[in-house]
Design an enzyme around this catalytic site. Structure first.
Site, PDB file in Angstrom:
ATOM      1  N   GLY A  44       0.811  -1.218   0.000  1.00  0.00           N
ATOM      2  CA  GLY A  44       0.000   0.000   0.000  1.00  0.00           C
ATOM      3  C   GLY A  44       0.841   1.263   0.000  1.00  0.00           C
ATOM      4  CB  CYS A  45       3.696   2.332   2.074  1.00  0.00           C
ATOM      5  SG  CYS A  45       2.787   2.313   3.652  1.00  0.00           S
ATOM      6  CB  THR A  46       5.081   0.320  -2.835  1.00  0.00           C
ATOM      7  OG1 THR A  46       6.050  -0.137  -1.886  1.00  0.00           O
ATOM      8  CG2 THR A  46       5.703   0.398  -4.216  1.00  0.00           C
TER       9      THR A  46
END
Length: 155
Positions: A44-46
Site C-alpha cells: 500500500g505504501c509503495t
C-alpha cells in the site's frame, strides 16, 4: 489529537532518505503536501508513494512540495527511494514524535482489531505554515487522485 484547518503545522527537523535533514520551516513560502505512511516498501505504501511520484510534476506546477514521513530508518527510506525511483523527500520520524504531533500516530483499526500505529494521513500546509487540510485514515489507492480533485488540480 487531530489537526484541522487553520491550526499551525507542527514544525520539525528530521533526517531524510538522502542523509540530509529537512526542516518544515525552510519550506515556508511554498505549499506543502506532507503525507504520513506506515512502512516503506509495503504494497500500500509503495502504491501511494508511486502515485505521488507520478503526479509530482503537476503538484509542483501548482506550487506544492511533497514530503513523505514514516517511522522507517533513513537507510530503509533510501532503499525505498532507489527501488521505486521516488523523486521527493522522505523523512524519518523514528521516535514518532512528529507523527504524534500531527495526530497521525495512535490507535487505529487494522483487520478488525484496535492497534497502535501510523494512521495513513495527508496534510496540506499553506505558505504561512498553517494547516489548510488534514485528512486522516486515507486510502493508499486512489488518494492522490482524490487529493488532486480536492485541490482543484484535475485535468
Amino acid at each position: 489529537m487531530s489537526l484541522s484547518h487553520g491550526d499551525a503545522a507542527p514544525d520539525f527537523t528530521l533526517p531524510t532518505d538522502s542523509g540530509d535533514t529537512l526542516t518544515l520551516k525552510d519550506l515556508r513560502g511554498r505549499k506543502v503536501v506532507l503525507y504520513a505512511y506506515p512502512a516503506a516498501m509495503t504494497p500500500g505504501c509503495t502504491k501511494q508513494a508511486c502515485d505521488f511520484r507520478d503526479n509530482l510534476a503537476s503538484l509542483q506546477a501548482a506550487g506544492y512540495e511533497v514530503v513523505g514521513i514514516s517511522p522507517d530508518a533513513p537507510a530503509k527510506l533510501a532503499k525505498f527511494r532507489e527501488r521505486d525511483a521516488i523523486t521527493f523527500p522522505l523523512v524519518s520520524d523514528q521516535d514518532k514524535s512528529v507523527l504524534t504531533a500531527y495526530g497521525a500516530y495512535g490507535e487505529k483499526q487494522l483487520y478488525g482489531k484496535t492497534v497502535t500505529g501510523v494512521i495513513r494521513s495527508t496534510f496540506v500546509i499553506d505558505e504561512d505554515g498553517a494547516i489548510d487540510r488534514a485528512m486522516y485514515n486515507v486510502k493508499a489507492t486512489g488518494h492522490v487522485a482524490k487529493l488532486r480533485r480536492d485541490l482543484g488540480l484535475d485535468d
